[in-house]
Motif scaffolding. Structure first.
Motif, short mmCIF file in Angstrom:
data_model
loop_
_atom_site.label_atom_id
_atom_site.label_comp_id
_atom_site.label_asym_id
_atom_site.label_seq_id
_atom_site.Cartn_x
_atom_site.Cartn_y
_atom_site.Cartn_z
N ALA A 60 41.77 35.74 37.50
CA ALA A 60 40.67 36.01 38.43
C ALA A 60 41.20 36.64 39.71
CB ALA A 60 39.91 34.73 38.74
N GLY A 61 42.27 36.08 40.26
CA GLY A 61 42.86 36.64 41.48
C GLY A 61 43.44 38.02 41.25
N TYR A 62 44.07 38.22 40.10
CA TYR A 62 44.64 39.53 39.76
C TYR A 62 43.55 40.59 39.62
CZ TYR A 62 47.17 43.02 36.97
OH TYR A 62 47.73 44.19 36.49
N SER A 63 42.45 40.24 38.96
CA SER A 63 41.33 41.17 38.81
C SER A 63 40.74 41.54 40.16
CB SER A 63 40.25 40.55 37.91
OG SER A 63 40.76 40.24 36.63
N LEU A 64 40.60 40.53 41.03
CA LEU A 64 40.09 40.80 42.38
C LEU A 64 41.02 41.73 43.15
CD1 LEU A 64 38.00 40.18 44.59
CD2 LEU A 64 39.35 38.15 45.18
N ALA A 65 42.32 41.52 42.98
CA ALA A 65 43.30 42.37 43.67
C ALA A 65 43.22 43.81 43.19
CB ALA A 65 44.72 41.82 43.44
N ILE A 66 42.97 44.01 41.89
CA ILE A 66 42.85 45.37 41.35
C ILE A 66 41.67 46.09 41.99
CG2 ILE A 66 42.31 46.71 39.27
CD1 ILE A 66 43.85 44.61 37.66
N VAL A 67 40.52 45.41 42.01
CA VAL A 67 39.31 46.03 42.57
C VAL A 67 39.51 46.35 44.05
CG1 VAL A 67 36.87 45.68 43.10
CG2 VAL A 67 37.79 44.91 40.90
N LEU A 68 39.97 45.36 44.81
CA LEU A 68 40.16 45.56 46.25
C LEU A 68 41.24 46.60 46.52
CD1 LEU A 68 39.99 41.89 47.60
CD2 LEU A 68 38.25 43.67 47.78
N ILE A 119 44.56 33.29 47.06
CA ILE A 119 46.00 33.37 47.28
C ILE A 119 46.65 34.31 46.27
CG2 ILE A 119 48.16 32.06 47.20
CD1 ILE A 119 46.58 29.67 48.35
N VAL A 120 46.22 34.23 45.02
CA VAL A 120 46.74 35.13 43.99
C VAL A 120 46.38 36.58 44.34
CG1 VAL A 120 46.60 35.80 41.56
CG2 VAL A 120 46.64 33.38 42.18
N ALA A 121 45.14 36.81 44.73
CA ALA A 121 44.69 38.16 45.10
C ALA A 121 45.50 38.68 46.29
CB ALA A 121 43.21 38.16 45.43
N PHE A 122 45.79 37.82 47.24
CA PHE A 122 46.56 38.20 48.43
C PHE A 122 47.94 38.70 48.03
CE2 PHE A 122 49.71 37.10 51.65
CZ PHE A 122 49.20 37.72 52.79
N LEU A 123 48.59 38.01 47.11
CA LEU A 123 49.95 38.37 46.71
C LEU A 123 49.97 39.61 45.81
CD1 LEU A 123 52.82 37.35 47.18
CD2 LEU A 123 52.67 36.12 45.03
N CYS A 124 48.94 39.77 44.97
CA CYS A 124 48.91 40.89 44.02
C CYS A 124 48.36 42.18 44.64
CB CYS A 124 48.06 40.52 42.80
SG CYS A 124 48.74 39.18 41.80
N PHE A 125 47.71 42.06 45.77
CA PHE A 125 47.02 43.20 46.38
C PHE A 125 47.98 44.30 46.82
CE2 PHE A 125 45.55 45.08 50.45
CZ PHE A 125 44.42 45.74 50.00
N PHE A 126 49.09 43.94 47.44
CA PHE A 126 49.98 44.90 48.08
C PHE A 126 50.51 45.97 47.12
CE2 PHE A 126 54.19 46.26 49.54
CZ PHE A 126 53.86 46.81 50.77
N PRO A 127 51.16 45.62 46.01
CA PRO A 127 51.69 46.69 45.14
C PRO A 127 50.63 47.61 44.57
CG PRO A 127 51.86 44.54 44.06
CD PRO A 127 51.47 44.29 45.48
#
Length: 249
Positions: A60-68, A119-127
């Protein structure tokens, strides 16, 4: 050549496991592979419950990071002032260790599963955001001028130039981010949770059960590899030209 490489990899892993199994190290320091496998089978029901929770949080966090990440990178490319404002902030957030960020987020938003996803989205967002933004920025200027000279519309530029060029960059960022997702979920669970592999590891450490810690770590490694190579396979099926640009794996 590819088959030979696969054989070498299998032999190397087998030799490493055998060495690990028979090396004379106390099991309370380094559990043997057979001991880890035994714990995995004996506690499979409990581990399955914790694994499902951690997988949900990480995906869920990874998917959110992709979209954002894609949305923010697009805005940064389209609006120069947005890039100037956000890029230093995005880079600055990555200088703060996740073990510092996670407790602050928990204090702000509580111990719910939404916090773990954040927290997962925060860490995955940058790359993802940086790779996508770099893809947009490095589009071939000569090709862009060629399309402009032939009166190409914005959607034609997007379809024939920007997307083909940027997708490999985005996928490269997604591959990096997916290796962070499970680890981020586990760290988030350490801050407080009812279930998850992070909680399982904490309980195992409190009980001095190093074998159970290694069992949880083994599960994290396996699912991280599964997620990475699933993404790699989807890339090969959906965007084969992107594989050629990257050079393959």
């Amino acid at each position: 050549m590819k088959r030979l490489r696969s054989i070498v990899e299998i032999v190397s892993i087998t030799v490493l496991i055998l060495f690990w199994q028979f090396v004379p190290v106390p099991t309370y320091l380094l559990p043997k592979p057979s001991q880890i496998l035994f714990e995995l089978l004996r506690n499979r029901d409990i581990l399955l419950k914790h694994t499902i929770v951690t997988l949900y949080e990480s995906l869920a966090g990874y998917s959110l990071a992709i979209v954002l990440g894609i949305v923010v990178a697009s805005l940064m490319f389209l609006i120069r002032s947005v890039a100037k404002a956000l890029l230093p902030i995005i880079v600055f957030t990555q200088t703060i260790p996740i073990t510092v960020v996670a407790p602050i987020i928990v204090i702000w938003f509580g111990f719910g599963i939404t916090t773990k996803i954040g927290i997962v989205a925060f860490l995955c967002f940058f790359p993802i955001v940086i790779s996508t933004y770099e893809g947009f920025r490095t589009v071939d200027k000569e090709k862009l001028e060629f399309l402009k000279a032939h009166g190409a519309k914005w959607f034609q530029k997007l379809r024939y130039l920007y997307l083909p060029h940027t997708i490999p960059y985005t996928i490269a960022g997604m591959k990096i981010a997916v290796t962070y997702s499970l680890t981020a979920a586990v760290i988030a669970e350490w801050m407080g949770a009812q279930a998850g592999l992070g909680i399982y590891i904490i309980r195992a450490l409190n009980s001095f059960r190093v074998d159970r810690v290694f069992t949880a770590v083994f599960i994290i490694i396996v699912f991280t590899l599964i997620l990475f190579y699933t993404l790699h396979t989807l890339q090969r099926k959906l965007f084969p030209w992107a594989m050629r640009i990257e050079g393959g794996v």
